[in-house]
Design an enzyme around this catalytic site. Structure first.
Site, PDB file in Angstrom:
ATOM      1  N   GLY A  14       0.828  -1.215   0.000  1.00  0.00           N
ATOM      2  CA  GLY A  14       0.000   0.000   0.000  1.00  0.00           C
ATOM      3  C   GLY A  14       0.852   1.250   0.000  1.00  0.00           C
ATOM      4  N   TYR A 143     -15.615  -4.867   6.588  1.00  0.00           N
ATOM      5  CA  TYR A 143     -14.250  -4.343   6.744  1.00  0.00           C
ATOM      6  C   TYR A 143     -13.743  -4.588   8.163  1.00  0.00           C
ATOM      7  CZ  TYR A 143     -10.514  -0.818   6.955  1.00  0.00           C
ATOM      8  OH  TYR A 143      -9.310  -0.166   7.122  1.00  0.00           O
ATOM      9  N   TRP A 208     -22.323  16.994   5.177  1.00  0.00           N
ATOM     10  CA  TRP A 208     -23.249  15.888   5.423  1.00  0.00           C
ATOM     11  C   TRP A 208     -23.336  15.582   6.913  1.00  0.00           C
ATOM     12  CZ3 TRP A 208     -21.570  11.959   1.040  1.00  0.00           C
ATOM     13  CH2 TRP A 208     -22.027  12.455  -0.192  1.00  0.00           C
ATOM     14  N   ARG A 215     -14.294  13.221  16.492  1.00  0.00           N
ATOM     15  CA  ARG A 215     -13.241  12.335  16.007  1.00  0.00           C
ATOM     16  C   ARG A 215     -11.871  12.820  16.481  1.00  0.00           C
ATOM     17  NH1 ARG A 215     -17.083   9.716  15.296  1.00  0.00           N
ATOM     18  NH2 ARG A 215     -17.922   8.834  13.353  1.00  0.00           N
TER      19      ARG A 215
END
Length: 321
Positions: A14, A143, A208, A215
């Protein structure tokens, strides 16, 4: 007792993603040590869902150490739609990478988990002992369960073969080279792209959700420095949460305001409460990290947001969006 520093060949899967690029930058800027050879690979080099391609890659590189970042990832709305795909692809990738690392005799593997894998119903702050204490949030269970299995595999490789395979659990990562896709990206890069578009079209910004969820955001370059520390010094099989402190948690509204300020946006900002908020909070404790690194300094949130916004604006044509 950390890893013996000497000749190390580190394979980073990755390598072209958000965290992989950050590690590349930090290594290039001087964090790499003599005797370390860093090999960054992406999906162009091998399809890690394919066992034979993964084995061939590991046979070619012969890594002594692995940082495993490759994953099928997406934002809230894509996860809700494709839970099976997220489960299957990630289970295949993770099993292929860990087993190929074992087969070539890699001394250490550091994989990347996510705070979204923790139980949906839990007490806060969450810590490393709670991963398997209940089902994850229903929005991304595919996931989440695939990522939880990395922890199960790490423990099993240690129990059966004595391997030092471990994992880190970052909170919400952001920075240059993120996926800035509005439909499919994570919250902060999505906001950055939205503000850019609102500013260039002289229109209002619609965020949204209610803006109330909270967070902990970690800058990718800070995470990269911590990844390198884990690779060299952290010898537990149990995972470690890599995060700013609980006191540094910000609301989505505050994150949006930071982006608006960084990009000098003067238009109207509204919140579309018909859109899902996802989990209200997933506050994580960085107590374990602080017990190892009490003096580690994180980049201030507003500075990191500003640097990311500048990168996105400067690299708009090439950015993933």
């Amino acid at each position: 007792m950390g890893e013996p520093h000497g000749s190390m060949r580190i394979l980073v899967t990755g390598g072209s993603g958000l965290v992989g690029r950050a590690i590349q930058k930090v290594v290039a800027d001087g964090a790499g040590l003599p005797g370390e050879e860093w090999v960054f690979v992406s999906s162009k080099d091998a399809d890690l869902t394919d066992a034979a391609q993964t084995q061939a890659l590991f046979q070619k590189v012969q890594p002594t150490h692995v940082i495993h970042l490759a994953a099928m990832v997406g934002g809230l709305f894509r996860n809700i739609k494709y839970n099976l795909d997220f489960w299957r692809k990630n289970v295949h990738i993770n099993d292929n990478v860990l087993h190929s690392a074992f087969e070539v005799g890699a001394r250490k593997v550091v994989s990347c988990l996510s705070t979204c894998i923790f139980p949906d119903k839990t007490t806060y702050p969450i810590d490393e002992t709670m991963i398997h204490n209940g089902p994850p949030h229903s929005s991304n269970f595919g996931y989440s369960y695939a990522k939880r299995m990395i922890d199960v595999q790490n423990r099993a490789y240690f129990q059966q073969h004595g391997c030092t395979f471990t994992a880190v659990i970052p909170t919400n990562v952001f920075g240059p080279y993120d996926n800035f896709n509005i439909e499919d990206g994570h919250v902060l890069p999505g906001l950055i792209h939205k503000v850019h578009l609102a500013k260039s079209s002289d229109s209002a910004l619609t965020v949204w959700g209610t803006g109330k969820p909270r967070r902990q955001f970690i800058y990718s370059l800070d995470l990269a420095r911590l990844f390198i520390w884990v690779l060299r010094e952290y010898s537990e099989v149990e995972p470690i949460i890599l995060s700013v402190g609980e006191e540094d948690e910000v609301s989505i509204k505050e994150a949006a305001e930071a982006v608006v300020e960084a990009m000098d946006f003067n238009g109207e900002v509204t919140f579309d409460s018909t859109k899902s908020d996802g989990q209200y909070k997933k506050t994580a404790s960085n107590g374990k990290l602080r017990s190892y690194l009490p003096d580690f300094r994180f980049t201030p949130f507003k500075q990191a947001v500003k640097e990311t916004c500048t990168w996105f604006t400067d690299n708009y044509e090439q950015a993933r969006k």
